[in-house]
Design an enzyme around this catalytic site. Structure first.
Site, PDB file in Angstrom:
ATOM      1  N   LYS A  44      -0.889  -4.524 -12.376  1.00  0.00           N
ATOM      2  CA  LYS A  44      -0.011  -4.993 -11.349  1.00  0.00           C
ATOM      3  C   LYS A  44       0.349  -6.346 -11.468  1.00  0.00           C
ATOM      4  CE  LYS A  44      -0.664  -3.337  -7.112  1.00  0.00           C
ATOM      5  NZ  LYS A  44      -1.427  -2.706  -5.989  1.00  0.00           N
ATOM      6  N   LYS A  46      -1.965  -8.669 -10.707  1.00  0.00           N
ATOM      7  CA  LYS A  46      -2.430  -9.136  -9.553  1.00  0.00           C
ATOM      8  C   LYS A  46      -4.073  -9.375  -9.855  1.00  0.00           C
ATOM      9  CE  LYS A  46      -0.040  -8.135  -5.431  1.00  0.00           C
ATOM     10  NZ  LYS A  46      -0.482  -7.538  -4.010  1.00  0.00           N
TER      11      LYS A  46
HETATM   12  N1  C2G Z   1       2.770  -5.759   3.502  1.00  0.00           N
HETATM   13  C1  C2G Z   1       3.678  -5.804   4.746  1.00  0.00           C
HETATM   14  N2  C2G Z   1       3.688  -7.404   5.260  1.00  0.00           N
HETATM   15  C2  C2G Z   1       3.110  -8.298   4.425  1.00  0.00           C
HETATM   16  C3  C2G Z   1       2.498  -8.202   3.220  1.00  0.00           C
HETATM   17  C4  C2G Z   1       2.463  -6.706   2.917  1.00  0.00           C
HETATM   18  O1  C2G Z   1       4.087  -4.855   5.508  1.00  0.00           O
HETATM   19  N3  C2G Z   1       3.496  -9.545   4.856  1.00  0.00           N
HETATM   20  C5  C2G Z   1       2.365  -4.329   3.287  1.00  0.00           C
HETATM   21  C6  C2G Z   1       3.248  -4.118   1.800  1.00  0.00           C
HETATM   22  O2  C2G Z   1       4.573  -3.992   2.121  1.00  0.00           O
HETATM   23  C7  C2G Z   1       2.283  -2.737   1.335  1.00  0.00           C
HETATM   24  C8  C2G Z   1       0.999  -3.227   2.070  1.00  0.00           C
HETATM   25  O3  C2G Z   1       1.231  -4.067   2.923  1.00  0.00           O
HETATM   26  O4  C2G Z   1       2.973  -1.665   1.756  1.00  0.00           O
HETATM   27  C9  C2G Z   1      -0.056  -3.665   0.906  1.00  0.00           C
HETATM   28  O5  C2G Z   1       0.514  -4.998   0.517  1.00  0.00           O
HETATM   29  P1  C2G Z   1      -0.202  -5.276  -0.911  1.00  0.00           P
HETATM   30  O6  C2G Z   1      -1.909  -5.199  -0.914  1.00  0.00           O
HETATM   31  O7  C2G Z   1       0.541  -6.658  -1.459  1.00  0.00           O
HETATM   32  O8  C2G Z   1       0.019  -4.061  -1.890  1.00  0.00           O
HETATM   33  P2  C2G Z   1       1.181  -3.955  -3.275  1.00  0.00           P
HETATM   34  O9  C2G Z   1       0.455  -5.059  -4.173  1.00  0.00           O
HETATM   35  O10 C2G Z   1       2.364  -3.987  -3.009  1.00  0.00           O
HETATM   36  O11 C2G Z   1       0.543  -2.518  -3.835  1.00  0.00           O
HETATM   37  O12 C2G Z   1       1.195   1.621  -5.679  1.00  0.00           O
HETATM   38  C10 C2G Z   1       1.667   0.830  -4.716  1.00  0.00           C
HETATM   39  C11 C2G Z   1       1.172  -0.622  -4.873  1.00  0.00           C
HETATM   40  O13 C2G Z   1      -0.301  -0.384  -5.060  1.00  0.00           O
HETATM   41  C12 C2G Z   1       1.368  -1.290  -3.774  1.00  0.00           C
END
Ligand code: C2G
Length: 128
Positions: A44, A46
């Site tokens: 990802k 990340k």
């Molecule tokens: N999120 C949110 N508000 C934020 C930050 C994150 O609502 N200010 C939500 C994201 O939309 C996601 C969840 O929190 O639904 C987790 O965010 P991340 O850890 O950034 O996940 P991500 O890297 O988007 O991974 O297969 C799907 C991926 O693994 C999603």
């Protein structure tokens, strides 16, 4: 029992994550969170500050979370939904539309992302 699932890295857990988890749990009775493994995070593009086992430990302490499973790849969602008998798949709306293919198996809901906070923002603000 209405079962919900959501996916993410959940690094440096913040109130935007908690708000997502709180609203996801409010849609049903049981919330499963699939946390990206350290290896999958590389795919990802990340790099999490906390490793997988620490992110899992932190999420398991959250009252909205009932079960934490590993997310190893992009393809596992369909099998997860079947294996865990999931009724609703939830993601923040930064992913809107990306997982609509799951509607054949369960309800797909995108919740509005919390503005003004993100893990990358925290990292940037803390850089000395
Ligand atoms: N999120 C949110 N508000 C934020 C930050 C994150 O609502 N200010 C939500 C994201 O939309 C996601 C969840 O929190 O639904 C987790 O965010 P991340 O850890 O950034 O996940 P991500 O890297 O988007 O991974 O297969 C799907 C991926 O693994 C999603």
């Amino acid at each position: 029992m209405k079962k919900i699932i959501t996916y993410g890295t959940f690094d440096l857990l913040h109130w935007g994550h908690i708000r997502l988890l709180e609203r996801a749990k409010s849609l049903g009775d049981h919330l499963t969170v699939a946390i990206s493994t350290d290896e999958f995070n590389l795919l990802k593009h990340k790099e999490a500050y906390h490793n997988y086992s620490h992110r899992k430990y932190i999420l398991e302490a959250i009252k909205y979370v009932d079960e934490v499973i590993p997310e190893d790849n992009w393809e596992q969602k369909k099998t997860d939904i079947k294996k865990h008998d999931i009724d609703v798949f939830v993601m923040g709306d930064d992913w809107k539309g990306k997982f609509d293919f799951l509607v054949e198996q369960c309800e797909v809901i995108y919740l509005d992302r919390t503005e003004g906070i993100s893990t990358s923002m925290i990292k940037k603000d803390l850089q000395v």
